[in-house]
Design a protein around this motif. Structure first.
Motif, short mmCIF file in Angstrom:
data_model
loop_
_atom_site.label_atom_id
_atom_site.label_comp_id
_atom_site.label_asym_id
_atom_site.label_seq_id
_atom_site.Cartn_x
_atom_site.Cartn_y
_atom_site.Cartn_z
N VAL A 96 0.82 -1.21 0.00
CA VAL A 96 0.00 0.00 0.00
C VAL A 96 0.86 1.27 0.00
O VAL A 96 0.45 2.31 -0.49
N TYR A 98 3.08 2.02 -1.82
CA TYR A 98 3.40 2.45 -3.18
C TYR A 98 2.25 3.21 -3.84
O TYR A 98 2.43 3.78 -4.90
N LEU A 99 1.07 3.16 -3.22
CA LEU A 99 -0.09 3.77 -3.87
C LEU A 99 -0.05 5.28 -3.82
O LEU A 99 -0.27 5.94 -4.83
N GLN A 100 0.18 5.83 -2.66
CA GLN A 100 0.28 7.28 -2.52
C GLN A 100 1.52 7.58 -1.71
O GLN A 100 1.45 7.84 -0.51
N GLN B 102 -4.22 1.71 -10.44
CA GLN B 102 -2.90 1.16 -10.74
C GLN B 102 -3.03 -0.33 -11.03
O GLN B 102 -3.87 -1.00 -10.47
N TRP B 104 -0.80 -3.68 -10.86
CA TRP B 104 0.46 -4.28 -10.40
C TRP B 104 0.62 -5.64 -11.04
O TRP B 104 -0.25 -6.50 -10.92
N ARG B 165 -3.79 0.01 5.42
CA ARG B 165 -2.53 0.74 5.25
C ARG B 165 -1.47 0.28 6.21
O ARG B 165 -0.29 0.44 5.96
#
Lengths: 405, 679
Positions: A96, A98-100, B102, B104, B165
């Motif tokens: 995650v 790498y997302l923002q 995105q 991946w 996260r």
């Protein structure tokens, strides 16, 4: 290709149980967590950029510190590579991340080596923590330790914690030392005089505190874990030493498991993780392009909505309306187009294409914040976004958009 | 304690160990040993005795989990990131800025034992993930639609998977709790009450800034233990600061994503071999594998397959053998179908602005119906004033309510609107049953010849829907055969009941079908109430054919490997019980489990290049399971991407159908008109 795998049954002759502290002293949260929390609070207070944890063991403290947004370099050093490696993957960036990617950069390094040796890898840190470390050092290592940490590394802040032997009688089951590997456990006077001597010698001031309060009525025993916080008296004396960053790449990568290969190296890098951040051009570019397109889409929608409502005709025939709209857009661009281009800040429609000037997009706070100068914005999006021939505006095809809806 | 004590004896056991508390797995042979250790807690001396109990074969089932653990470690060393069960490389992401999405690239990997030995199963996969957090996404929805904000959020977010996260877990969102915020508290496993804000700050050092965000609800499946983390009455709550990973299909910007994700056989092959090469080139990763004696081939496994003979296709007056790519457009659109239905009374519903196009459409239909052998009368035209869903539904309902002789309802819709399509189908399938056909007007526009070819296909489809018979197969199917298909649909949102779909053929040419729908409690894969269902079906068959089927072939979809036994031990006996309800009835039965989503890809090597294998390719050895009778069949011609075969597991075969015959039956059935690409 396959070796045979064998199963063994291990039999232990005693009924064993996890050691249990039953006596008066049980700390909530556990003492080790309190020690880590103490460091975390200190980090929040002093906001160091580069932190090294000497004797980092299974890297739990490092893992906690990676969430602190002020830290840019996080290093761990331990004499035992296998303990470090056991859970080191926790220090890798999560998918995650790498997302923002955030603004700050973060590099986590694990080093295998001894605190008794000076190594350039260990230079340049703002905070050095030695949690429950010194009592594991042999006498010869303990002697070299102050020179390495305070003389050579010379960070502006050092935290040293160690057991307080005066507290031991309150801990059930503790006979000599709290851990069989401890070489010594000091009482308050011993620790404080050792610390004060170091502070005097290397130009630090030291304050004593601890975690694990003694029971009421026995306050003179002191904290279960005693902590010394050393602050450098003249932090910016040697500018050159301070600016020196951990020198990476000086050392060849060697097979770190096999000791004989690195007799000449004091410290060997075991692990290195670079977190994605906007400091990295690639991620910055992604973020800027994304933000530019997002912003441009908002502006475009506003423009089209305005045009539609201004010239909405109460005609139910959609095809007719559509062609009128088309007509309208054409004349709009012909009549007003040039005028608007002069202004160079207004988005406009020409044919089936919406033009949104980069200047307008740049004026949006988020874009502005990301790329600070207009030139940088242009450079970053140059190959990634469809621009008008002079490169001053983002182009959107309306037809394409209508189909999507 | 045991682990720590054993670890101190690395000198004896070696560095490579796996110990579960009582069993120690080693890659080397040790003599029986006794060791003395001092227990750390109290200093008491403990004796550890290690004695050999068993030598495991390299491919022993007990070893497979180890190999997988070891291989996962190697993947991590290569810098791959684990999400759910698969590995991805976020650093290699492709970003679709216009959609804030995105992609991946990644791999799904597992080591499994097959007939041909130990295999590393690799598939080159992609993860499509939104760059925004759920919260940002909700903000975006809020800006667009103020009034229906909550509904829209539920529609768009529920059912998708989020990645947190802080700890890289993935959760499926089952609901949104609008009444709770991170300021609410929950009870931890220790019994302590803590607010979400405090929990995240304490456990992860994360500060939740937006204190008024709602909470996302994840309900763990019954078989999983909730593990007592942030659980609350079996519910897990996650603040929307997490990122949505999986998308419900309807939300994907499909075309653009497909462009990125589709891989030719050659590309797919390149990705697989590049993984093998990367492992080889990384000393650390190969060493990790070598520690347990694992080594990988340098190339993918190559083996020999077979191609099923092409079956003859019969039309009314003639027959032909299909070409290799299985497109028999030309033949079926020029020659008469075996039996064609005459459309005497049918409705054509369209919005007013498409009136010109509809005229063309009717003319084209009349043109092409002749050769197929269909006869089409002038439709009753129903013109709608606009193309809102309510207009369609209201009009259709009022007409169908007063007319009961309508053969077919043909609806023209102006764009690919799934909600409208759904509403029409719901009305025509459930509320007022009538055969229906929906055509998206965009598929009729374009090049001049396009309308004709689309209309031809639609007519064939309509013919089938009305009970006509376009073509059939030369393969002789027994007159007393019944083919049953069965699948279960699980709804992702809100613990609703699952639905079992059950269809059975009612004639030997497989053109008449009887269907049943049964409801079941959530996440209960194995179907109950099958007995009643099958009994009803047989009753119906008897009414139509005056006999009972002597052979029953059941296709069961959506069963994973671990559930195969349940099908065998529970479902099948349940169905067999219903045979007792009929006198002297002992039909033979074949049960075939169909697995579509398996990460197996076949390619053929033609002139040094990889290509999709021809349809009808079968592999029934080497890569098959050692526990079940199974085979892989690629029934269709794949125009894009790799050939993804379907795996068929034959769990029951009392009909003594030979394996090859079974493959031919399966191959033929999977080419039935509904799955013919041309339709």
């Amino acid at each position: 290709k396959q070796q045979t795998n064998l199963i063994y049954q291990s039999i232990m002759d005693k009924n064993f149980q996890e050691e249990q502290f039953t006596g008066i002293t049980k700390f909530t949260p556990p003492l080790c967590k309190q020690r880590y929390q103490f460091i975390k609070d200190l980090v929040e207070k002093y906001k160091p950029k580069k932190v090294a944890d000497l004797g980092c063991a299974d890297c739990t403290l490092l893992w906690m510190l990676k969430f602190c947004s002020c830290i840019e370099v996080l290093a761990g050093l331990d004499i035992c590579a296998s303990v470090m490696k056991e859970k080191m993957h926790r220090l890798s960036p999560l998918p995650v991340d790498y997302l923002q990617p955030p603004e700050r950069s973060l590099t986590v390094i694990l080093l295998h080596g001894s605190v008794a040796h000076k190594d350039p890898c260990m230079l340049g840190f703002d905070l050095v923590t030695c949690i429950e470390l010194i009592e594991h050092l042999e006498e010869s290592e303990l002697k070299k330790f102050p020179e390495v940490v305070f003389g050579f590394m010379a960070p502006s802040l050092v935290v040293i914690s160690t057991p307080n032997s005066e507290f031991n009688p309150l801990l059930p089951g503790v006979t000599l030392f709290r851990h069989p590997d401890h070489k010594f456990e000091w009482n308050q006077v011993q620790f404080q005089s050792w610390s004060l001597e170091i502070a005097r010698q290397y130009g630090y001031s030291v304050e004593f505190t601890g975690v694990g309060h003694p029971p009421t009525g026995m306050e003179n025993v002191g904290f279960c874990t005693q902590i010394g916080v050393f602050v450098k008296k003249y932090p910016q004396t040697s500018e050159s030493a301070q600016s020196e960053t951990p020198t990476e790449g000086v050392y060849k990568t060697v097979t770190y498991d096999n000791d004989k290969h690195f007799v000449f190296f004091y410290v060997v890098k075991v692990f290195r993780a670079v977190y994605p951040s906007l400091k990295d051009e690639k991620y910055l570019q992604n973020a800027v392009v994304s933000e530019v397109i997002f912003t441009a889409q908002i502006i475009k929608r506003r423009l089209l909505d305005r045009l539609m409502s201004e010239h909405e005709e109460y005609n139910d025939d959609t095809t007719e309306r559509k062609s009128k709209f088309q007509l309208l857009m054409n004349c709009f661009s012909e009549d007003l187009g040039k005028l608007v281009v002069e202004k160079s800040m207004e988005p406009f429609v020409k044919g089936k294409v919406v033009y949104i000037p980069l200047r307008t997009i740049f004026s949006f706070p988020k874009v502005n914040q990301l790329c600070s100068t207009f030139e940088k914005l242009c450079k970053l999006i140059a190959t990634k976004v469809t621009l008008s021939s002079d490169g001053s505006a983002v182009m959107f095809n309306i037809e394409h958009e209508n189909k999507e809806n | 304690m045991r682990f720590a004590m054993l670890k101190e004896h690395r000198a004896v056991t070696g560095d490579v160990t796996a110990f579960d508390g009582s069993i120690l797995y080693l890659p080397i042979l040790l003599p029986q040993v006794s060791m003395k250790v001092q227990r750390r807690s109290d200093g008491e001396e403990i004796t550890i005795t290690i004695q050999i109990t068993k030598i495991l074969e390299p491919s022993s089932d007990l070893c497979i989990p180890f190999y997988n653990v070891v291989f996962r470690r190697a993947m991590r060393i290569l810098g791959m990131k684990l999400v759910g069960r698969n590995f991805y490389e976020p650093t290699q992401a492709t970003i679709l800025h216009h959609h804030r999405v995105q992609i991946w690239p990644g791999y799904s990997v597992s080591i499994r034992k097959k007939d041909g030995g130990l295999f590393l199963l690799v598939d080159a996969i992609h993860k499509i993930i939104r760059s925004d957090s759920v919260l940002n996404f909700m903000h975006a929805i809020y800006k667009q639609s103020l009034s229906s904000f909550q509904d829209e959020c539920i529609k768009q977010v529920v059912g998708s998977t989020v990645i947190t996260r802080y700890n890289n877990r993935t959760y499926r969102i089952d609901d949104i709790d609008w009444n709770k915020t991170p300021r609410h508290s929950f009870t931890m496993a220790s019994g302590e009450e803590i607010t979400f804000v405090d929990y995240y700050s304490k456990a992860y050092g994360i500060t939740i800034r937006e204190l008024d965000q709602p909470l996302l609800i994840h309900r763990p499946r019954e078989k999983q233990t909730p593990e007592g983390r942030v659980s609350q009455g079996g519910e897990l709550k996650v603040p929307p600061t997490s990122h949505p990973g999986g998308f419900p299909n309807r939300l994907l910007p499909l075309q653009e994503v497909m462009r990125e994700v589709l891989q030719s056989p050659q590309q797919h092959y390149t990705r697989l071999t590049s993984l093998l090469r990367r492992i080889r080139d990384s000393p650390e990763a190969s060493r990790e594998l070598m520690r347990w004696g694992l080594s990988l081939d340098t190339d993918i496994h190559r083996t020999q397959g077979r191609i099923l003979p092409m079956e003859r296709i019969n039309l009314r007056h003639g027959s032909f053998i299909p070409t290799e790519d299985l497109s028999w457009n030309k033949e079926v659109t020029r020659e008469a179908s075996i039996s064609a239905i005459t459309m005497n009374y049918w409705l054509l519903v369209y919005p007013k602005r498409l009136q010109d196009l509809v005229k063309d459409l009717v003319a084209t239909m009349k043109n092409v119906c002749g050769p197929i052998g269909m006869h089409i009368s002038q439709p009753a035209l129903v013109e709608l004033k606009d193309d809102r869903i309510e207009t369609y539904i209201k009009t259709i309902r009022s007409i169908l309510g007063s007319e009961d002789k309508v053969q077919l309802l043909l609806c023209i819709i102006s764009s690919n609107r799934e909600d409208l399509y759904g509403a029409i189908k719901k009305l025509c399938c459930v509320q007022i049953p009538v055969p229906s056909q929906v055509i998206n007007v965009q598929s009729l526009m374009g090049q001049p010849g396009k309308m004709k070819s689309v209309v031809q296909k639609v007519l064939l489809q309509i013919n089938c829907k009305l009970g006509g018979n376009t073509w059939n197969w030369g393969l002789c199917l027994s007159k007393q055969l019944m083919v049953i298909g069965m699948d279960i649909y699980h709804s992702h949102s809100r613990g609703t009941r699952s639905v079992i779909g059950f269809v059975a053929s009612m004639n030997h040419v497989l053109t008449k079908w009887y269907s049943r729908v049964v409801f079941q409690m959530p996440h209960q894969e194995i179907a109950d109430s099958l007995r009643l269902c099958l009994a009803d079906t047989l009753q119906h068959f008897h009414e139509m054919n005056h006999c009972l089927p002597q052979k029953i072939v059941l296709y069961r979809d959506g069963v994973s490997d671990s559930q195969l036994n349940t099908v065998l031990k529970y479902e099948i006996p349940q169905m067999q019980k219903c045979f007792d309800a009929f006198e002297n009835y002992q039909p033979s039965m074949v049960v075939v489990v169909v697995q579509k989503q398996i990460s197996t890809n076949f390619y053929t090597l033609t002139a040094e290049k990889f290509a999709s294998p021809p349809p009808g390719t079968v592999i029934d050895h080497t890569v098959t399971s050692s526990d079940w009778q199974d085979f892989f069949l690629l029934a269709h011609h794949s125009r894009q991407g790799c050939g993804i075969p379907t795996r068929y597991v034959c769990v029951l075969n009392t009909a003594n159908l030979s394996f090859e015959h079974l493959q031919r039956v399966v191959g033929t059935c999977s080419l039935y008109w509904g799955s013919w690409e041309g339709s």
